[in-house]
Every structure is written in C-alpha cells, then in structure tokens.
Design an enzyme around this catalytic site. Structure first.
Site, mmCIF file in Angstrom:
data_model
loop_
_atom_site.group_PDB
_atom_site.id
_atom_site.type_symbol
_atom_site.label_atom_id
_atom_site.label_comp_id
_atom_site.label_asym_id
_atom_site.label_seq_id
_atom_site.Cartn_x
_atom_site.Cartn_y
_atom_site.Cartn_z
ATOM 1 N N HIS A 270 -5.389 20.763 32.416
ATOM 2 C CA HIS A 270 -5.495 19.319 32.247
ATOM 3 C C HIS A 270 -4.222 18.789 31.620
ATOM 4 O O HIS A 270 -3.577 19.466 30.830
ATOM 5 C CB HIS A 270 -6.691 18.964 31.343
ATOM 6 C CG HIS A 270 -7.111 17.546 31.492
ATOM 7 N ND1 HIS A 270 -6.545 16.529 30.764
ATOM 8 C CD2 HIS A 270 -8.004 16.975 32.322
ATOM 9 C CE1 HIS A 270 -7.099 15.378 31.131
ATOM 10 N NE2 HIS A 270 -7.972 15.615 32.067
ATOM 11 N N ASP A 328 -13.958 19.069 36.676
ATOM 12 C CA ASP A 328 -14.169 19.300 38.105
ATOM 13 C C ASP A 328 -14.687 20.689 38.418
ATOM 14 O O ASP A 328 -15.118 20.967 39.535
ATOM 15 C CB ASP A 328 -12.854 19.065 38.861
ATOM 16 C CG ASP A 328 -12.416 17.617 38.730
ATOM 17 O OD1 ASP A 328 -11.368 17.371 38.118
ATOM 18 O OD2 ASP A 328 -13.174 16.743 39.178
HETATM 19 C C1 SDX Z 1 -8.660 15.302 36.565
HETATM 20 O O1 SDX Z 1 -5.775 12.708 33.611
HETATM 21 C C2 SDX Z 1 -7.035 12.782 33.636
HETATM 22 O O2 SDX Z 1 -7.716 12.373 32.722
HETATM 23 C C3 SDX Z 1 -7.601 13.338 34.907
HETATM 24 C C4 SDX Z 1 -9.107 13.563 34.876
HETATM 25 C C5 SDX Z 1 -9.848 12.281 34.774
HETATM 26 O O3 SDX Z 1 -10.995 12.303 34.327
HETATM 27 O O4 SDX Z 1 -9.311 11.256 35.266
HETATM 28 O O5 SDX Z 1 -9.466 14.387 33.765
HETATM 29 C C6 SDX Z 1 -9.584 14.256 36.142
HETATM 30 O O6 SDX Z 1 -7.769 15.023 37.333
HETATM 31 C C7 SDX Z 1 -8.817 16.686 35.992
HETATM 32 C C8 SDX Z 1 -7.727 17.674 36.544
HETATM 33 C C9 SDX Z 1 -8.219 18.109 37.929
HETATM 34 N N1 SDX Z 1 -7.138 18.930 38.591
HETATM 35 C C10 SDX Z 1 -7.304 20.224 38.817
HETATM 36 O O7 SDX Z 1 -8.248 20.905 38.402
HETATM 37 C C11 SDX Z 1 -6.198 20.833 39.683
HETATM 38 C C12 SDX Z 1 -5.700 22.128 39.024
HETATM 39 N N2 SDX Z 1 -5.027 21.761 37.768
HETATM 40 C C13 SDX Z 1 -3.556 21.664 37.808
HETATM 41 O O8 SDX Z 1 -3.100 21.003 38.976
HETATM 42 C C14 SDX Z 1 -3.017 21.150 36.488
HETATM 43 O O9 SDX Z 1 -3.697 21.781 35.494
HETATM 44 C C15 SDX Z 1 -2.976 19.679 36.181
HETATM 45 C C16 SDX Z 1 -2.329 18.867 37.246
HETATM 46 C C17 SDX Z 1 -4.355 19.179 35.931
HETATM 47 C C18 SDX Z 1 -2.167 19.568 34.926
HETATM 48 O O10 SDX Z 1 -0.903 20.079 35.247
HETATM 49 P P1 SDX Z 1 0.195 20.265 34.133
HETATM 50 O O11 SDX Z 1 0.399 18.988 33.402
HETATM 51 O O12 SDX Z 1 1.383 20.970 34.703
HETATM 52 O O13 SDX Z 1 -0.522 21.250 33.136
HETATM 53 P P2 SDX Z 1 0.202 21.949 31.958
HETATM 54 O O14 SDX Z 1 1.480 21.252 31.585
HETATM 55 O O15 SDX Z 1 -0.822 22.108 30.894
HETATM 56 O O16 SDX Z 1 0.569 23.382 32.568
HETATM 57 C C19 SDX Z 1 0.984 24.405 31.678
HETATM 58 C C20 SDX Z 1 1.370 25.560 32.563
HETATM 59 C C21 SDX Z 1 2.372 25.187 33.633
HETATM 60 O O17 SDX Z 1 3.125 26.350 33.874
HETATM 61 P P3 SDX Z 1 4.624 26.447 33.213
HETATM 62 O O18 SDX Z 1 5.415 25.313 33.828
HETATM 63 O O19 SDX Z 1 4.431 26.293 31.721
HETATM 64 O O20 SDX Z 1 5.111 27.806 33.643
HETATM 65 O O21 SDX Z 1 0.218 26.060 33.259
HETATM 66 C C22 SDX Z 1 0.442 25.964 34.659
HETATM 67 C C23 SDX Z 1 1.540 24.952 34.869
HETATM 68 O O22 SDX Z 1 2.239 25.241 36.054
HETATM 69 N N3 SDX Z 1 -0.839 25.501 35.228
HETATM 70 C C24 SDX Z 1 -1.621 26.233 36.012
HETATM 71 C C25 SDX Z 1 -2.747 25.419 36.269
HETATM 72 N N4 SDX Z 1 -2.599 24.248 35.645
HETATM 73 C C26 SDX Z 1 -1.407 24.303 35.002
HETATM 74 N N5 SDX Z 1 -1.487 27.483 36.516
HETATM 75 C C27 SDX Z 1 -2.513 27.914 37.302
HETATM 76 N N6 SDX Z 1 -3.628 27.190 37.597
HETATM 77 C C28 SDX Z 1 -3.772 25.944 37.084
HETATM 78 N N7 SDX Z 1 -4.874 25.240 37.360
#
Ligand code: SDX
Length: 393
Positions: A270, A328
């Site tokens: 998130h 989700d």
């Molecule tokens: C919603 O904003 C909101 O409030 C949204 C929401 C709402 O109610 O409106 O809560 C609803 O959109 C929830 C999120 C739903 N999306 C997913 O479940 C899709 C999978 N999640 C990822 O796409 C991701 O976690 C995000 C987009 C949600 C967040 O991405 P970020 O900002 O890159 O997350 P982060 O900075 O915490 O990531 C830290 C690390 C990163 O790697 P590094 O760059 O540090 O090497 O973790 C990695 C990311 O690449 N990472 C993941 C991951 N999510 C982040 N690796 C594997 N699987 C994942 N799901």
C-alpha cells in the site's frame, strides 16, 4: 525525479489539500472517518449511516437517518432513456467501461442538479449519485450476462437492493440472504473513502475546473479501474486462480521478490499502510463468515489465499518491505463466493467509493478559496534551440 508534483500550498486543490473527512495513520494501521475508527463503523454501523457521517460530519439522529435514507431510496431509479446507453455496448464490454460511460452521461440527464454554485443542487447531485450507482452497476452486470434489468425496490435496504438487482430474474422468486446482505454492506463501508488516493485526487482535480460532478465521478471511476488501484481486487482473484494450488505459491513468492520480474503480489502492499490495512482485518473476518455460511470454507481459492498470506508474512522480504495484505486481498474472495464474476469486483469498489468521492468533492467545491488544480513539474527535457528546416536535417 521528472513528473514529481511540486505545488503551491497557497491553494486548496488536488496535489495537496486540507480535509476533515478521513484520517489514515499508515504506521499504526489506523483509519478514521470523521474521527470514528473503521472497525467500529464496520461492526456497529451500516453503509448509508457511514455515508451520512462522511457527507455531514456527525452520526445522525434517528430522525436524520430516516430522512437521509428516505431521500436516497427515492432516487434509486435512473431515467428510463438511460437504458438505451447500455445497449450501445457490446455484450462482452467490461462493466467498468459501461460505468464510466453511463455515469458520465448522467451529466446530460441531471443537468438540473449540476449548478455547483448552488448548495442545494450540490446536495441533490450527491444524493442522486449515491442512490443510482447500485442501479447502474447492477444494470451493467445484467447487460453483460444477457439478462433483463431488474428495477430497484424501495422496500429493501441498500445492500439487499443491490444483490437483488444483480441476482434476481423475472422467472423466479428471489429472497436476499440477510448474512450476505450484511457482508455486502460491510464491503461497501470498508471501501467508502480513503483520503487522497489516486481516484479521489482525480475527482478533485477534475472538479477544480468547475466541471459537473457526474463527469468528475466518471473520471474517478476511470482512474480506479487500474490494477494498481481499484482493479487490484479483480487482479488479485485472477492471480489466486492462476496459482491454483498451494504447492505453486513458492514460485509466485519468488517472482514477487525478483527485481527483474514486473510481477506484483496483487492484494499486497500500500502507498500509505506500512503495517496492516485495518480494512483487511475486518474483511478477513467477513470472508470466513461468508464462506462458512455458503459451506465453501474449503474453497480452493480461499485455501490458496490463506497459504499465500501465511507464506508472504513469514518471508523476511515482505516484512522488510512492509508489504501486508490490503483491502483488496479478501474482498475478491467474498465477492467470488457470492457469485460475482471478477469483472464486477471493481464496479462494486466504485459503487462503494462514490460517497467518498462525493464527500471530498463537496468539501473542496464549497471552498471559496478554491483554485484550479495545477500540479507543477521538474522539467528535464531539451534546452532552448532553433528550428531546423527539413532540407538541412
Ligand atoms: C488500493 O491509495 C489508496 O488509498 C488506495 C486504496 C483505496 O482504498 O483507495 O487503499 C485501494 O489501491 C489498495 C492497493 C491495491 N493494489 C494492489 O494490491 C496492487 C499490488 N500492490 C502494488 O502495486 C503496490 O503495493 C502499490 C501500488 C499498492 C504500492 O506501491 P509502492 O508505493 O511502490 O509500495 P512501496 O513503496 O511500499 O513498495 C516498497 C517496495 C518496492 O520495492 P523497492 O523499490 O523498495 O525495491 O515493495 C515493492 C516495491 O516495488 N512492492 C511489491 C509489492 N508492492 C510493493 N513487491 C511485490 N508485490 C507487491 N504487491
């Protein structure tokens, strides 16, 4: 880096804004709507009462709640002419495509409630949006499965009405299961608002130009559709279906950890929650109740989900990256158990979030200091240079 928003804190707008509606503490895993914790609202309240809290800021008295629910119930039908909009789509259209189109078209049908400078018309537009979204979402579903539309029934509560419009057919009697209706209502509540997420920011940016609320909500629906945002519940269930059996989980965990693999564990992580998502906790409890009721607690998808959650939480990588199940992760399992196709998961998210978009819209549009949102950039392109005629290139 390029495209980073820098903004003038001097104006109420979209890149950053003041708000009194929802508070999130991502480290504590806390979510408050007008100060009320989401777990208490999910357990003790119901969606239309939560709508009242988000719109007006306080818990309603019994009389206020009855009046509000009566106003919403009185607007659940859509203009009969709008039925023809659905028929312009192919039957295999994604219901989100239909919702973007039909909600945007509301601008042409309810223009008498789009003078955004008139507080009363802002109120009417808000009630109409909340009241009609279940009808539009259900009709989008019925259209894609080739079944006749079911009209809303004013003797049913909000969640029961939606379930009946989705699953009833003229040929048979349909009774809404109250436990499923309660679970549906809880899903609505858990998705109602979430501060300045991507789709809410989209609605705010669109609204800051003075565009009508229906067109702005359609913009929010379009943004929510993405798999990184509201489309994650559909993507999550499709991922669980693709994994298929618990023995294939290590392969997907490895892929999620591989920097060179774009695969993400859908339903994990998130932008704000760096601990658990408080909504996921409630949703997980709901999933157990619904699957137990339906006698599908041994549902293979749920087994994969539970094993995947266990494996991910036990893996130091996810703990280090602070990746936990989000809202989700379990919502898709409940919706699938209820009989919805994955294509209806994000429309249900959009239906639920309409009150959040509308509440944030009302808060912003009523601000006399409002200026049009104008995010800035850090320009990293070519510096000044002269044009070269084609014969000299
Ligand atoms: C919603 O904003 C909101 O409030 C949204 C929401 C709402 O109610 O409106 O809560 C609803 O959109 C929830 C999120 C739903 N999306 C997913 O479940 C899709 C999978 N999640 C990822 O796409 C991701 O976690 C995000 C987009 C949600 C967040 O991405 P970020 O900002 O890159 O997350 P982060 O900075 O915490 O990531 C830290 C690390 C990163 O790697 P590094 O760059 O540090 O090497 O973790 C990695 C990311 O690449 N990472 C993941 C991951 N999510 C982040 N690796 C594997 N699987 C994942 N799901």
């Amino acid at each position: 880096q390029a495209g980073v928003f820098t903004y003038d804190p001097g104006f109420t707008s979209t890149a950053s804004c003041d708000s009194t509606i929802t508070f999130i503490d991502g480290d504590k895993g806390e979510l408050l709507h007008r100060g009320y914790p989401i777990d208490q609202l999910a357990e003790k309240s119901h969606y239309l009462e939560v709508c009242y809290v988000l719109l007006y800021g306080e818990l309603p008295s019994p009389a206020q709640l009855e009046d509000f629910e009566g106003r919403v119930t009185g607007h659940t039908m859509i203009h009969e002419q709008m039925m023809y909009l659905f028929r312009g789509f192919r039957r295999d259209a994604h219901p989100m495509a239909i919702m973007v189109g039909v909600v945007g078209a509301m601008s042409a049908f309810y223009h008498d409630s789009t003078d955004i400078n008139d507080p009363w018309q802002r109120e009417v537009a808000s009630i109409r949006m909340i009241a009609k979204m279940p009808t539009i979402a259900a009709m989008a579903y019925k259209y894609t499965i080739g079944q006749p539309f079911e009209y809303p029934r004013n003797d049913l509560d909000y969640a029961s009405n939606f379930l009946r419009m989705c699953f009833a057919v003229p040929a048979e009697n349909y009774e809404v299961n109250p436990i499923l209706a309660r679970a549906m209502d809880r899903i609505f509540t858990l998705h109602a608002d979430h501060e300045q997420n991507a789709s809410t920011s989209t609605v705010r940016l669109a609204s800051s130009s003075g565009a009508n609320p229906f067109a702005c909500i359609a913009a929010g629906i379009a943004c929510l559709w993405g798999p990184a945002h509201g489309g994650a519940n559909q993507a999550c269930l499709e991922m669980l279906q693709e994994i298929g059996t618990p023995d294939r989980i290590p392969e997907y965990i490895a892929r999620a950890k591989d920097k060179d693999d774009p695969f993400r564990l859908m339903g994990f992580g998130h932008r704000v929650y760096k601990n658990f998502d408080p909504r996921a906790k409630v949703m997980k409890q709901s999933a157990d109740e619904v699957l137990d009721l339906l006698g599908v607690e041994d549902n293979p998808i749920l087994q994969v989900a539970k094993e995947l959650e266990k494996a991910a939480l036990a893996d130091p990588y996810f703990a280090e990256k602070k990746l936990f199940p989000n809202v989700d992760f379990y919502s898709g399992i409940i919706l699938e158990a209820m009989g919805f196709p994955t294509s209806m998961f994000t429309p249900i998210f959009a239906l639920s979030r309409t009150v959040g978009w509308i509440s944030q819209w009302k808060e912003m549009i009523g601000d006399p200091q409002l200026k049009i949102g104008r995010p800035r950039q850090l320009y990293k392109g070519a510096t000044l240079r002269d044009y070269v005629d084609i014969e000299n290139r």
